[in-house]
Design an enzyme around this catalytic site. Sequence first.
Site, PDB file in Angstrom:
ATOM      1  N   ILE A 126       0.845  -1.201   0.000  1.00  0.00           N
ATOM      2  CA  ILE A 126       0.000   0.000   0.000  1.00  0.00           C
ATOM      3  C   ILE A 126       0.878   1.249   0.000  1.00  0.00           C
ATOM      4  CG2 ILE A 126      -1.642   1.337   1.382  1.00  0.00           C
ATOM      5  CD1 ILE A 126      -2.866  -1.357   2.243  1.00  0.00           C
ATOM      6  N   ASP A 127       1.925   1.253   0.823  1.00  0.00           N
ATOM      7  CA  ASP A 127       2.828   2.402   0.854  1.00  0.00           C
ATOM      8  C   ASP A 127       3.592   2.552  -0.457  1.00  0.00           C
ATOM      9  OD1 ASP A 127       2.142   3.384   3.299  1.00  0.00           O
ATOM     10  OD2 ASP A 127       3.719   2.326   4.398  1.00  0.00           O
TER      11      ASP A 127
END
Length: 99
Positions: A65-66
């Site tokens: 996600i990051d």
Amino acid sequence: MNIIAHLAQVQSLTAIAIGLIIGLGALGACLGIGVMGSKFLEAAARQPELIPLLQGRMFLLAGLIDAAFLIGVALAMYFAVGNPLVSSILSAAKTVAGH
């Protein structure tokens, strides 16, 4: 419209787009990690023996996600520093001025 007005319009719209890319990307990443963390805590409370397996998968997904957010930030910084739209307007102005 003269070339300066075109450049100013492209740069202002690019600044708005950069803000949207970074802002919405950060919002999506925060919401995604928050929902994932809450589901991890729910699963850990239901089956504590699966915590090591679930924790590894949670950190893997948090990294993905990051990474997606950071790709958006890199794209926004590309448009902030080396805007290809500005260079296309400048090259068009050179061809018009040359004729």
